[in-house]
Design a protein around this motif. Structure first.
Motif, PDB file in Angstrom:
ATOM      1  N   ILE A   4     -41.594 -44.112 -10.772  1.00 49.55           N
ATOM      2  CA  ILE A   4     -40.324 -44.039 -10.061  1.00 49.55           C
ATOM      3  C   ILE A   4     -39.952 -42.578  -9.897  1.00 49.55           C
ATOM      4  CG2 ILE A   4     -37.868 -44.564 -10.167  1.00 49.55           C
ATOM      5  CD1 ILE A   4     -39.560 -46.959  -9.573  1.00 49.55           C
ATOM      6  N   ARG A   5     -39.720 -42.165  -8.678  1.00 53.07           N
ATOM      7  CA  ARG A   5     -39.461 -40.764  -8.400  1.00 53.07           C
ATOM      8  C   ARG A   5     -38.067 -40.374  -8.876  1.00 53.07           C
ATOM      9  NH1 ARG A   5     -43.319 -39.129  -4.451  1.00 53.07           N
ATOM     10  NH2 ARG A   5     -44.558 -40.905  -3.778  1.00 53.07           N
ATOM     11  N   LYS A  14     -34.197 -43.600   4.452  1.00 55.04           N
ATOM     12  CA  LYS A  14     -35.077 -44.736   4.184  1.00 55.04           C
ATOM     13  C   LYS A  14     -34.681 -45.999   4.936  1.00 55.04           C
ATOM     14  CE  LYS A  14     -37.780 -44.877   1.176  1.00 55.04           C
ATOM     15  NZ  LYS A  14     -37.625 -44.915  -0.288  1.00 55.04           N
ATOM     16  N   LEU A  67     -39.496 -48.065  -3.023  1.00 58.06           N
ATOM     17  CA  LEU A  67     -38.867 -46.941  -3.720  1.00 58.06           C
ATOM     18  C   LEU A  67     -39.791 -45.729  -3.817  1.00 58.06           C
ATOM     19  CD1 LEU A  67     -37.056 -48.850  -6.614  1.00 58.06           C
ATOM     20  CD2 LEU A  67     -35.993 -47.774  -4.622  1.00 58.06           C
ATOM     21  N   ARG A  68     -41.088 -45.968  -3.774  1.00 50.36           N
ATOM     22  CA  ARG A  68     -42.046 -44.862  -3.840  1.00 50.36           C
ATOM     23  C   ARG A  68     -42.184 -44.125  -2.511  1.00 50.36           C
ATOM     24  NH1 ARG A  68     -45.897 -44.536  -7.871  1.00 50.36           N
ATOM     25  NH2 ARG A  68     -47.459 -43.873  -6.351  1.00 50.36           N
ATOM     26  N   ASP A  70     -41.213 -41.968   0.748  1.00 47.81           N
ATOM     27  CA  ASP A  70     -40.271 -40.868   0.928  1.00 47.81           C
ATOM     28  C   ASP A  70     -39.653 -40.874   2.320  1.00 47.81           C
ATOM     29  OD1 ASP A  70     -42.387 -40.102   2.476  1.00 47.81           O
ATOM     30  OD2 ASP A  70     -42.719 -38.169   1.492  1.00 47.81           O
ATOM     31  N   THR A 135     -31.600 -40.157  -1.141  1.00 41.51           N
ATOM     32  CA  THR A 135     -31.998 -39.993  -2.538  1.00 41.51           C
ATOM     33  C   THR A 135     -32.273 -41.377  -3.104  1.00 41.51           C
ATOM     34  OG1 THR A 135     -29.774 -40.199  -3.489  1.00 41.51           O
ATOM     35  CG2 THR A 135     -30.470 -37.986  -2.794  1.00 41.51           C
ATOM     36  N   GLN A 136     -33.029 -41.419  -4.175  1.00 42.55           N
ATOM     37  CA  GLN A 136     -33.364 -42.722  -4.739  1.00 42.55           C
ATOM     38  C   GLN A 136     -32.140 -43.405  -5.340  1.00 42.55           C
ATOM     39  OE1 GLN A 136     -36.061 -43.783  -8.305  1.00 42.55           O
ATOM     40  NE2 GLN A 136     -37.404 -43.759  -6.524  1.00 42.55           N
ATOM     41  N   GLU A 139     -30.506 -45.152  -2.642  1.00 39.13           N
ATOM     42  CA  GLU A 139     -31.302 -46.303  -2.224  1.00 39.13           C
ATOM     43  C   GLU A 139     -31.140 -47.469  -3.193  1.00 39.13           C
ATOM     44  OE1 GLU A 139     -35.755 -47.486  -0.625  1.00 39.13           O
ATOM     45  OE2 GLU A 139     -35.483 -45.615  -1.736  1.00 39.13           O
TER      46      GLU A 139
END
Length: 261
Positions: A4-5, A14, A67-68, A70, A135-136, A139
């Motif tokens: 997970i980044r 995204k 989620l991976r 970009d 940004t994650q 998300e």
């Protein structure tokens, strides 16, 4: 091990642009969520519990892939949406059918959960715009909100068409009218973020009502096409549209997201 980044890592947006194709795929994905879940649980005979567990597992795997990424990748994003639709449907069905929780209660509970998600999201990020999913952490908020919109839409749709007795035909007309009113409000200058999320919620019961109208037997108010043919038909169109979006993205690159929601 799942990579997970970093939560705060900046990335390209995204989420796809909100276009007619976006809404078409969204509505059809909700229809597939309704008919697909019914097909697996009833016709295949897996039951609500097994179907729910299977779909949650698939969703977790696909969401990890999403989620991976970009950037927005059409097939990954929309596969995630379809699976979230099925899982959201299964959550509501489990509460109603297994735990015998009233649709009034589940609708209110999911509305509160969605409102809480939005409140926390906004308090942390100061925006609910889908065009700022860069940004994650944003998300993760986004997908939590999406899950609750599907669960809420399922509960509210079942409440309207079943508990309140509107039926599939009236349900389709009623939810279409509400979405049209929201679109008109947006055209007249209403807040873009608010109108987007209201429309997103309402497309769930619209898609579900439309799916039930097509798939349910005539004696129950449907057209009798069955869940298999209805699911396959909508999946075929979804795949075709996503393939077109993927080709378009590969050919010219994803255009900048338009302002608004």
């Amino acid at each position: 091990m799942l990579d997970i980044r970093p939560i705060g890592r900046s990335m390209l947006n995204k989420v796809p642009e909100v276009t007619l194709v976006f809404w078409l795929i969204k509505i059809m994905s909700t229809t597939v969520g309704e008919t697909g879940a019914d097909y697996l649980a009833v016709h295949v005979g897996l039951g609500t519990s097994v179907t729910g567990l299977l779909m949650i597992t698939l969703l977790a795997a696909v969401l990890a892939i999403q989620l991976r990424m970009d950037r927005y990748v059409p097939w990954v994003y929309w596969l995630t949406v379809v699976l979230v639709s099925i899982v959201g449907t299964q959550i509501t069905d489990a509460l109603t059918d297994k735990l015998e929780i009233s649709l009034y209660v589940s609708t209110a509970a999911f509305a509160i959960a969605l409102a809480a998600t939005f409140a926390i999201w906004f308090s942390v990020e100061r925006t609910l715009s889908i065009h700022s999913i860069v940004t994650q952490r944003r998300e993760l908020f986004y997908w939590a909100a999406i899950l609750f919109t599907f669960a809420l839409g399922t509960a509210a749709g079942d409440l309207a068409t079943e508990a309140l007795g509107l039926g599939f035909n009236v349900g389709v007309v009623a939810f279409t009218a509400l979405i049209a009113a929201i679109a008109a409000a947006y055209a007249l200058g209403a807040n873009a973020v608010l109108t987007f999320w209201l429309a997103y919620i309402l497309t769930r019961p619209l898609g579900a009502s439309f799916g039930d109208l097509l798939s349910q037997a005539r004696e129950y108010g449907g057209l009798g096409f069955g869940t298999i043919y209805t699911s396959l038909a909508f999946l075929t169109v979804i795949v075709a549209l996503v393939a077109w979006l993927s080709f378009e993205a590969d050919a010219g690159g994803k255009p900048e997201a338009s302002p608004g929601a």
